[in-house]
Scaffold this active site. Sequence first.
Site, PDB file in Angstrom:
ATOM      1  CG  ASP A 100      43.490  49.962  39.887  1.00 10.41           C
ATOM      2  OD1 ASP A 100      42.676  48.858  40.166  1.00 10.41           O
ATOM      3  OD2 ASP A 100      43.645  50.208  38.808  1.00 10.41           O
ATOM      4  CE1 TYR A 111      44.707  36.704  33.348  1.00 11.50           C
ATOM      5  CE2 TYR A 111      44.382  34.417  33.446  1.00 11.50           C
ATOM      6  CZ  TYR A 111      44.209  35.495  33.771  1.00 11.50           C
ATOM      7  OH  TYR A 111      43.352  35.756  34.621  1.00 11.50           O
ATOM      8  CB  THR A 117      35.607  41.415  36.837  1.00 12.56           C
ATOM      9  OG1 THR A 117      36.667  40.824  35.809  1.00 12.56           O
ATOM     10  CG2 THR A 117      35.555  40.420  38.075  1.00 12.56           C
ATOM     11  CE  LYS A 173      46.408  35.694  36.367  1.00 14.27           C
ATOM     12  NZ  LYS A 173      46.380  36.728  37.753  1.00 14.27           N
TER      13      LYS A 173
HETATM   14  N1  LIG Z   1      37.554  37.856  35.949  1.00 14.56           N
HETATM   15  C1  LIG Z   1      37.968  36.517  35.901  1.00 14.56           C
HETATM   16  O1  LIG Z   1      37.323  35.964  35.177  1.00 14.56           O
HETATM   17  C2  LIG Z   1      39.529  35.963  36.311  1.00 14.56           C
HETATM   18  C3  LIG Z   1      39.450  34.918  36.623  1.00 14.56           C
HETATM   19  C4  LIG Z   1      40.741  34.282  37.248  1.00 14.56           C
HETATM   20  C5  LIG Z   1      41.634  35.237  37.636  1.00 14.56           C
HETATM   21  N2  LIG Z   1      41.434  36.567  37.550  1.00 14.56           N
HETATM   22  C6  LIG Z   1      42.474  37.549  37.875  1.00 14.56           C
HETATM   23  O2  LIG Z   1      42.004  38.322  39.047  1.00 14.56           O
HETATM   24  C7  LIG Z   1      42.492  39.533  39.166  1.00 14.56           C
HETATM   25  C8  LIG Z   1      41.643  40.648  39.019  1.00 14.56           C
HETATM   26  O3  LIG Z   1      40.962  40.688  37.757  1.00 14.56           O
HETATM   27  P1  LIG Z   1      39.419  41.176  37.705  1.00 14.56           P
HETATM   28  O4  LIG Z   1      38.467  40.229  36.715  1.00 14.56           O
HETATM   29  O5  LIG Z   1      39.046  41.702  38.967  1.00 14.56           O
HETATM   30  O6  LIG Z   1      39.654  42.343  36.478  1.00 14.56           O
HETATM   31  P2  LIG Z   1      39.454  43.818  36.460  1.00 14.56           P
HETATM   32  O7  LIG Z   1      39.846  44.230  35.164  1.00 14.56           O
HETATM   33  O8  LIG Z   1      38.006  44.068  36.931  1.00 14.56           O
HETATM   34  O9  LIG Z   1      40.398  44.455  37.809  1.00 14.56           O
HETATM   35  C9  LIG Z   1      41.781  44.523  37.534  1.00 14.56           C
HETATM   36  C10 LIG Z   1      42.248  45.837  38.134  1.00 14.56           C
HETATM   37  O10 LIG Z   1      43.591  45.916  37.892  1.00 14.56           O
HETATM   38  C11 LIG Z   1      44.145  47.008  37.590  1.00 14.56           C
HETATM   39  N3  LIG Z   1      45.443  47.068  36.725  1.00 14.56           N
HETATM   40  C12 LIG Z   1      45.671  46.657  35.785  1.00 14.56           C
HETATM   41  N4  LIG Z   1      46.968  46.721  35.351  1.00 14.56           N
HETATM   42  C13 LIG Z   1      47.511  47.414  36.364  1.00 14.56           C
HETATM   43  C14 LIG Z   1      48.816  47.638  36.493  1.00 14.56           C
HETATM   44  N5  LIG Z   1      49.981  47.490  35.764  1.00 14.56           N
HETATM   45  N6  LIG Z   1      49.097  48.181  38.080  1.00 14.56           N
HETATM   46  C15 LIG Z   1      48.040  48.453  38.939  1.00 14.56           C
HETATM   47  N7  LIG Z   1      46.785  48.047  38.491  1.00 14.56           N
HETATM   48  C16 LIG Z   1      46.606  47.423  37.244  1.00 14.56           C
HETATM   49  C17 LIG Z   1      43.017  47.656  36.850  1.00 14.56           C
HETATM   50  O11 LIG Z   1      43.115  49.030  36.555  1.00 14.56           O
HETATM   51  C18 LIG Z   1      41.668  47.046  37.280  1.00 14.56           C
HETATM   52  O12 LIG Z   1      41.386  48.067  38.042  1.00 14.56           O
HETATM   53  C19 LIG Z   1      43.603  39.367  37.680  1.00 14.56           C
HETATM   54  O13 LIG Z   1      45.039  39.113  38.383  1.00 14.56           O
HETATM   55  C20 LIG Z   1      42.779  38.417  36.887  1.00 14.56           C
HETATM   56  O14 LIG Z   1      43.959  37.851  36.141  1.00 14.56           O
HETATM   57  C21 LIG Z   1      40.373  37.049  36.833  1.00 14.56           C
END
Ligand SMILES: NC(=O)c1ccc[n+]([C@@H]2O[C@H](COP(=O)([O-])OP(=O)(O)OC[C@H]3O[C@@H](n4cnc5c(N)ncnc54)[C@H](O)[C@@H]3O)[C@@H](O)[C@H]2O)c1
Length: 243
Positions: free
Chosen positions: A36, A149, A184, A153
């Site tokens: 991370d 975004y 999250t 995706k």
């Molecule tokens: N939460 C939602 O509703 C949702 C829905 C669809 C897809 N997603 C996708 O799921 C994935 C995880 O999202 P989440 O909701 O768990 O978010 P989150 O913010 O809880 O976790 C994301 C993590 O990625 C890390 N991060 C950010 N930029 C980074 C980088 N440049 N290099 C390394 N680490 C980095 C952050 O520090 C964080 O710990 C993402 O790709 C997000 O687009 C999330």
Amino acid sequence: MSGRPPVALVTGGGSGIGAACCRRLSRAGYRVTVADIDEAAAKTVAADVGGVAAVVDCADADAVDDLVGTVVRTEGRLAAAVNSAGVAGPPQPVAEYSTQDWRRVLSVNLDGVFHCVRAEVRAMRESGGNIVNIASVFAAVGAPLAPAYTAAKHGVVGLTRSAALAHAEDGIRVNAVGPGFVRTPLLEDRNDDEGLARLAGLHPVGRLGKPDDIAALAVWLCGPEAGFVTGAFFPIDGGYLSR
Ligand SMILES: NC(=O)c1ccc[n+]([C@@H]2O[C@H](COP(=O)([O-])OP(=O)(O)OC[C@H]3O[C@@H](n4cnc5c(N)ncnc54)[C@H](O)[C@@H]3O)[C@@H](O)[C@H]2O)c1
């Protein structure tokens, strides 16, 4: 399980969906590297799962190459990788979107996944492995206030399919999952309780996703029961895309 445990790498493993994947992979017997950009978060989750913490900015190709090289050198053959690192970007329509914000979102959410998949495939080419990219329902439909975004995706799914085709014969499976809205920090930081309730209402099942809902599918895709699955995109969205 005999000998050394299989090795897994999770980017964005310090929070949300990535952290849930670390926990499930660990319970499934993998030794997990929690990578991370947030070192403290990676360390907390790594301590939790008895794994290894690593700091990486997935937007930095050299840093990702170094990370994967270190994992292979110190942990052993890379069996599974979940690419979950991602950012949301500002809620703006395309007409208002700055080039700077566009580049920042694409650099993490699309370039970052490319850097990871490339390094992971190179590491797995000799003896196979499984890669799961965390996309979104916005890999399948548009979002008026998230042009970057959504573009990133959609790109992740195209990259997933191309990588799967190129490396099926190497015994590497590459798949993408498309979560609906999941509770999250990424979502909570941008929405108050009222906003979260409104988002929950967009899902026919009547709730937001939980990180572990997504981790269950991602970890299944890494396992032998998914041996015939590659190049696929799996919405996991409480019915969001079926409306
Ligand atoms: N939460 C939602 O509703 C949702 C829905 C669809 C897809 N997603 C996708 O799921 C994935 C995880 O999202 P989440 O909701 O768990 O978010 P989150 O913010 O809880 O976790 C994301 C993590 O990625 C890390 N991060 C950010 N930029 C980074 C980088 N440049 N290099 C390394 N680490 C980095 C952050 O520090 C964080 O710990 C993402 O790709 C997000 O687009 C999330």
